[in-house]
Design an enzyme around this catalytic site. Structure first.
Site, mmCIF file in Angstrom:
data_model
loop_
_atom_site.group_PDB
_atom_site.id
_atom_site.type_symbol
_atom_site.label_atom_id
_atom_site.label_comp_id
_atom_site.label_asym_id
_atom_site.label_seq_id
_atom_site.Cartn_x
_atom_site.Cartn_y
_atom_site.Cartn_z
ATOM 1 C CG HIS A 197 -2.053 0.946 1.141
ATOM 2 N ND1 HIS A 197 -3.104 0.798 0.256
ATOM 3 C CD2 HIS A 197 -2.309 2.085 1.833
ATOM 4 C CE1 HIS A 197 -3.950 1.799 0.410
ATOM 5 N NE2 HIS A 197 -3.494 2.587 1.353
ATOM 6 C CG HIS A 256 -10.528 3.997 2.021
ATOM 7 N ND1 HIS A 256 -11.100 4.403 3.195
ATOM 8 C CD2 HIS A 256 -9.187 4.105 2.219
ATOM 9 C CE1 HIS A 256 -10.159 4.759 4.055
ATOM 10 N NE2 HIS A 256 -8.994 4.589 3.482
#
Length: 751
Positions: free
Chosen positions: A53, A100
């Protein structure tokens, strides 16, 4: 509890590192970097900063192959909080898209809400005021109660946060497929405007300059959120709900105003949003940018819970926070601004020339790490993963259209109703009515639909201009699953086509690359081929990639990986509002033309996939040179005011494009099919590079002359009528019946 410092306490083992998401050889590398074994705080720091990430360790080698340069780009791709493109008149547009996904899978409301908050912070930390939002959403089977729960939560989260924050949501896309049953995709896009020369940087320099944390207090929400986003969803994922952040849009509104004010003061050296990995990410990335370091006292960080451990403070992803480096001696100016907005503003450290990050807690050193070795482009690992073509790709390519019966005259109405009411095609009214699309009074698309959103460029203190930005998000993941290279090219092409059909000029791209587990060779092949296709298309359309987001691990043991979904967010520019084109047909008697050529092709169409139930077929026919030529022709006839409307063909093919244009104008159409093609291919096929336009009687000669000169194929289909949908002389339905099916389908499903 003993203080966790580099020199005291028991040190974590390689097994602890593995539990934090690090590989054994990565643990060894950390030991080499530090010259000793890390303590738990330091190991936690590396685990989040070296997660996919934050570091893009499994993707960066391919992302570097994407085209990243143009005369309009004002920031290097991926090096600032968001992309930045010069739009003229002394103005620039900052824009970006991010996911998200994992948080939304567990807690859809806060997962989606904080996604909106985070992407807007990326924009205003550049000094740009956000003016528009889009979203790209993927969910599982809509008939499942779980899907409905996720959809309700995500849409409400986006609406509540965006509406309260005061930024209009001006468009987006939403698709449903069983592959997303466990892993929904929630991609949020934001765009803002800033004056050229007044842009803030995500950097740090100047020994002795103070480091401030501003905005909300730091809590325990979101700890290890970056590592959570870098693993597959499983039954144990619900145990990680603390990794889902909690947002406060009203706090963010205050933070927006305070941030723009301190940037305008001229005393800010650098500023960065605290998104993934919180304080450690901001301190390391800002320091590494120019080779500086920081001494940070974690005791000075405003916290929501007492006695938070060092790693908790460093890794927390509490929302609505910024890290700011300020000119020494200007501390009071910054403090006064944040006091005025009633926000926390605490000096927590100073800039050093060591290149290292020293963190203190309870008066003791608790972590000592080199900034450069933590970050993307520095010492963070970069991997070339194994990849191979999945076996199903060659099977899909064997599809023979002759094995599927053509649609009969008696089936036409049934197919038409099926597509009009299909959740992948029908009106998104149930969704967009929960969003405020008009706050800020800049949206030029609400009452006159077009293929892309048109948002006026304006704002207090900005130079006056007639310009508008034209923005869209696009990706048909079914195409990408069938052929990642071609499917990704189509995603870029459709985004550009939407902007062109709206009267804009495509400028640049941001992307959100949603894939499964990169350690699975077949999944990684999807990623590699999609990046190659995207790069080829962006080069051909001269729309460089300004940055974006990679979201791997969208995969579960039950459903496997999601369809590869490389979402394209594209920025376009409209110099003058007079050039704006809508998709609605005008009046009865106007001629309807098709620009581009229809192929005998139903591959990967919604008709084939959901009506005929054939899942295995290649991507639809696409030729990038044909696409470029069609877009050039459409651009010219719009510029020359030769068309009344323009609407690109995509999901549902020609019939859906005609129906949407007719319903938007509350009129009908009468067309004839092509006797040389299958009826289903002509009406419902999704071969690319086609646009439906309507032309007034007085402009037909000029329009046909212009198209003939362009060399692009075109044909007259029929004409606009007063209210029925007529095909080959047979009335299929009234516009009222079509609107009833189209407008109410999603709401009925969700009731």
């Amino acid at each position: 509890m003993p203080v966790d410092s580099p020199n005291t306490g028991s040190l974590p083992t390689v097994d602890v590192a593995r539990k934090l998401g690090l590989l054994p050889d990565e643990y060894d590398r950390i030991c080499d970097i530090l010259g000793r074994k890390p303590n738990f705080t330091e190991l936690s720091i590396f685990s989040v900063m070296w997660s996919e990430h934050c570091s893009y360790k499994n993707s960066i080698v391919w992302l570097k192959t994407l085209p990243r340069d143009s005369e309009r780009m004002l920031a290097k791709a991926g090096e600032e909080n968001a992309g930045l493109v010069d739009i003229g008149d002394g103005l620039a547009c900052s824009f970006k898209i991010e996911s998200h996904n994992h948080p939304s899978a567990l807690e859809p409301y806060q997962g989606a809400a904080t996604g909106v908050g985070g992407i807007n912070r990326d924009i205003f930390t550049m000094g740009a005021r956000p003016i528009a939002q889009l979203n790209s959403l993927r969910f599982g089977n809509i008939d499942l109660p779980k899907t409905k729960r996720l959809l309700r939560g995500v849409v409400k989260g986006i609406g509540d946060y965006g509406n309260a924050f005061g930024i209009p949501t001006v468009g987006g896309e939403i698709y449903f497929d069983d592959c997303y049953n466990t892993n929904p995709l929630v991609n949020a896009f934001s765009a803002g405007i800033v004056e050229v020369g007044k842009v803030a940087k995500a950097t740090s320099h100047g020994v002795g300059n103070p480091v401030f944390i501003v905005g909300s207090a730091t809590g325990k929400d979101g700890i290890h959120g970056a590592t959570f986003a870098s693993e597959d969803i499983s039954e144990k994922s619900t145990e990680k709900l603390p990794a889902v952040q909690v947002g406060d849009p009203f706090m963010e509104k205050l933070l927006l105003e305070a941030t723009l004010e301190i940037i305008a003061s001229g005393h800010v050296i650098g500023i960065q949003d605290m998104g993934a990995a919180g304080i450690i990410c901001s301190t390391s990335e800002m320091s590494a940018k120019e080779g500086f370091g920081m001494d940070v006292n974690l005791d000075l960080v405003p916290t929501r819970q007492a006695n938070m451990q060092p790693f908790e403070i460093l890794l927390s992803e509490s929302q609505e926070r910024m890290l700011v480096v300020v000119q020494k001696g200007k501390e009071d100016v910054i403090q006064q601004i944040f006091d005025k907005w009633d926000l926390h503003c605490a000096q927590i450290g100073t800039v050093t020339d060591t290149g290292r990050l020293h963190f203190y807690r309870w008066g003791q050193l608790v972590a000592d790490v080199p900034a450069h070795d933590l970050v993307l482009g520095g010492g963070a690992p970069q991997y070339h993963r194994e990849y191979r073509e999945p076996a199903y790709i060659s099977e899909f390519a064997k599809f023979d259209i002759n094995t599927v019966a053509d649609v009969t005259a008696g089936e036409l109405k049934t197919v038409a109703e099926h597509l009009l009411s299909h959740p992948n095609i029908c009106s998104r009214k149930w969704v967009y009515e929960q969003y405020d699309s008009m706050v800020g009074t800049a949206n030029r698309s609400t009452n006159a639909p077009s293929d892309a959103a048109v948002v006026r460029v304006k704002g207090a203190g900005l130079p006056q201009t007639d310009k508008s930005i034209v923005i869209t998000v696009d990706c048909n993941s079914r195409y990408v699953n069938a052929n990642p290279n071609t499917g990704a090219q189509i995603a870029v092409a459709e985004a550009a086509r939407n902007i062109v059909c709206t009267g804009g000029e495509p400028l640049a791209v941001t992307n959100n690359l949603n894939f499964g587990n990169p350690y699975v060779p077949e999944v990684y092949w999807h990623f590699v081929e999609a990046v190659k296709g995207m790069g080829a298309a962006c080069s051909r359309f001269e729309t460089p990639v300004t940055g974006g987001n990679v979201s791997f691990y969208n995969q579960s043991s039950d459903d496997g990986p999601v369809f590869p979904t490389p979402t394209i967010g594209m920025l376009g520019l409209m110099e003058n509002p007079d050039n704006r084109m809508t998709l609605n047909f005008g009046q009865a008697g106007d001629a309807i033309y098709l620009i581009g050529s229809t192929k005998d092709d139903i591959a990967s169409s919604e008709y084939l996939y959901s009506f005929r139930g054939v899942k295995a077929s290649p991507a639809p026919a696409f030729d990038i040179e044909e696409e470029v030529a069609v877009q050039a022709a459409v651009k010219q006839v719009i510029k020359d005011k030769l068309v009344v409307s323009a609407h690109d063909l995509s999901d549902g093919g020609l019939f859906i494009a005609l129906a949407e244009s007719a319903m938007a104008g509350n009129v009908g159409f009468s067309i004839k099919t092509d006797a040389g093609l299958r009826t289903d291919a002509f009406l419902f096929g999704e071969n690319q590079s086609r646009v439906v336009v309507s032309v007034s009687a007085g402009q037909q000669a000029a329009f046909e002359a212009a198209l003939s000169a362009s060399g692009v194929a075109f044909s007259q289909l029929g004409e606009v009528t007063s209210g029925d949908f007529v095909i080959d002389g047979t009335t299929l339905m009234t516009v009222a019946d079509a609107k009833a099916a189209y407008d109410n389908a999603l709401g009925t499903k969700m009731s």
